[in-house]
Design an enzyme around this catalytic site. Structure first.
Site, PDB file in Angstrom:
ATOM      1  CD  GLU A 240      -9.690  -2.667  -3.106  1.00 44.93           C
ATOM      2  OE1 GLU A 240     -10.057  -3.095  -4.214  1.00 44.93           O
ATOM      3  OE2 GLU A 240      -8.507  -2.733  -2.718  1.00 44.93           O
ATOM      4  CG  ASN A 288      -8.393  -2.760   3.568  1.00 47.46           C
ATOM      5  OD1 ASN A 288      -7.708  -1.928   4.160  1.00 47.46           O
ATOM      6  ND2 ASN A 288      -7.895  -3.538   2.609  1.00 47.46           N
ATOM      7  CG  HIS A 324      -1.839   0.725  -2.243  1.00 46.25           C
ATOM      8  ND1 HIS A 324      -0.766  -0.114  -2.059  1.00 46.25           N
ATOM      9  CD2 HIS A 324      -2.944  -0.010  -1.974  1.00 46.25           C
ATOM     10  CE1 HIS A 324      -1.202  -1.319  -1.699  1.00 46.25           C
ATOM     11  NE2 HIS A 324      -2.523  -1.282  -1.625  1.00 46.25           N
ATOM     12  CD  GLU A 355      -4.336  -3.471   0.810  1.00 45.41           C
ATOM     13  OE1 GLU A 355      -3.984  -3.206  -0.356  1.00 45.41           O
ATOM     14  OE2 GLU A 355      -5.379  -4.095   1.073  1.00 45.41           O
ATOM     15  CG  ASP A 357       2.605  -0.002  -2.060  1.00 45.29           C
ATOM     16  OD1 ASP A 357       1.790   0.921  -2.227  1.00 45.29           O
ATOM     17  OD2 ASP A 357       2.430  -1.137  -2.531  1.00 45.29           O
TER      18      ASP A 357
END
Ligand code: 9MR
Length: 440
Positions: A240, A288, A324, A355, A357
């Site tokens: 990030e 990432n 996400h 990651e 979701d």
């Protein structure tokens, strides 16, 4: 002399299912470029959306989505970095003139778990989950996690504040528990995360001056990678590093101010990857980030940043797209994800869903949209051999980070974002993911 016709037949067969120009049989540790055929220019409309010149169609690229895809980074396709796609010998380009990896992935004929579907695919794909120390105190959590996944990311236990709470003093217990549990269950581990602005101990945040910050980065990476050396060979090296005005990836993308950036400028990324490579010549090293899943301003910025790293010879092996979906982050459909992953893969890099979701809070994503996204996004990754892993950010809804995250609009309610309910029963989301992994 019998081998010549056989070789010819084999090459012809491989080319029939998609051959690239000049790749060899690479796999982990391969030395050549990915040899991605790529395609020139970019297509932004059409239906079907097979990615990257894939011709076979057997693996169900982005089923049902619209918007054909394929953006070749430079218009020339191909790859120049020293990385190989695929991991664990599962494929990837290389040097030499032999047949190359097929440019699609073939699904298993059947599977009774996500993990089995990933393992039986050709080439295989890792199926991961974020695992928390707390979760491992729950037997049902543990058994579902191990039955369904073969790849682990520690949700919090390998972050800087957990591992190096005081300068030069390391605390391994919680991370070791997760890593040892993973290995007992034949699961690989991705170390998460070596350099990140968040979850830093106070002492690290108050460092100042280039020399002090560089020394702290070096000590942290050397000690952490050294400790896990024989147990972990996949690392999120930098996490990030880019920010936009909105967490959805829109508005003035720029390098994120942090103790690292403020002291060293953008070169802290190169430095972190170089130190990591010195520590482990064969580890997979990843960048990432979140809200870079679709084609948006942040993804464009990260694309240029990573492309620069590849061109400078920085030892980066791949990019993790956190995925996400829903508040507080971006929304992305399968076709957009496919186009975005393709352009990064065409740099010669692995791409990973790292990651995933999909948050239902606030009604921003409907139940039906959630199922479509889960299927189409997983299918987009699955169809690309360069997409080497899909990790879900947790096991069951009740433990999701989103439930209590301000900006996620849940206010303590369940985000309903994952594949299992709180009784560890499979949800409809699970079935759609399994469908995608089986090419359905
Ligand atoms: O899931 C993690 C949550 O428990 C922590 O409170 C949070 C703190 O920053 O980090 C979450 O994990 C993040 C991951 O490490 C990096 N990408 C975003 C994830 C969700 O915030």
């Amino acid at each position: 002399m019998r081998s010549a016709p056989l070789t010819l037949l084999l090459s012809a067969f491989l080319c029939a299912i998609g051959c690239s120009d000049g790749g060899g049989d690479g796999g982990e540790g391969g030395t050549g470029g990915a040899g991605a055929a790529g395609s020139t220019g970019s297509a932004t409309s059409g239906t079907g959306g097979a990615t990257g010149g894939a011709t076979s169609g057997t693996s169900g690229a982005t089923t049902g989505s619209t918007g054909g895809v394929t953006t070749s980074a430079s218009g020339t396709g191909g790859a120049t970095s020293s990385t190989s796609t695929g991991m664990d010998g599962t494929g990837g380009g290389g040097t030499g003139g032999g047949p190359s990896t097929p440019r699609t992935r073939t699904p298993a004929a059947s599977a009774s778990s996500l993990r089995e579907a990933g393992e039986k695919a050709n080439p295989p794909i890792l199926i991961g989950a974020a695992i928390s120390g707390g979760g491992l105190n729950d037997n049902r959590y543990k058994s579902v996690a191990a039955a369904e996944h073969n790849y682990v990311t520690a949700e919090n236990e390998m972050k800087w504040d957990a591992l190096e709470p005081n300068p030069g003093q390391f605390s391994w217990g919680a991370a070791d528990n997760i890593v040892n549990w993973a290995r007992q269950n034949n699961m690989k581990v991705k170390g998460h995360t070596l350099v990140w602005h968040n979850q830093l101990p106070g002492w690290a945040n108050s460092l100042s001056g280039a020399a002090a910050v560089e020394q702290a980065i070096r000590r942290h990476i050397e000690n952490v990678m050294g400790h896990f050396k024989d147990r972990i060979n996949h690392w999120d090296v930098v996490n990030e590093a880019v920010i936009t005005n909105s967490d959805t990836g829109v508005g003035n993308p720029r390098m994120r101010p942090s103790v690292f950036f403020n002291a060293l400028g953008e070169r802290y990324l190169d430095l972190a990857f170089q130190i990591a490579r010195e520590q482990d010549p064969t580890a997979k090293l990843y960048y990432n980030d979140y809200s870079i899943d679709a084609l948006n301003e942040k993804a464009d910025f990260v694309y240029e940043m990573v492309k620069g790293m590849v061109e400078r010879g920085v030892p980066i092996d791949g990019v993790g797209f956190q995925m996400h979906i829903g508040p507080p982050n971006n929304e992305a459909g399968g076709a957009d994800v496919a186009a975005n992953l393709r352009r990064f893969a065409d740099l010669g890099l692995e791409v990973l869903i790292s990651e995933m979701d999909i948050n239902r809070c606030g009604g921003v994503v409907t139940a039906e949209e959630q199922l479509t996204y889960y299927h189409d996004i997983v299918a987009a990754c699955f169809s690309m051999p360069e997409c080497t892993a899909i990790t879900f950010w947790g096991i069951n809804d009740g433990r999701s980070w989103l439930n209590s995250w301000s900006g996620a609009l849940c206010n303590g309610q369940s985000s309903q974002s994952l594949l299992f309910d709180d009784q560890y029963q499979k949800k409809a989301t699970y079935n759609r993911v399994l469908d995608a992994l089986l090419g359905r």
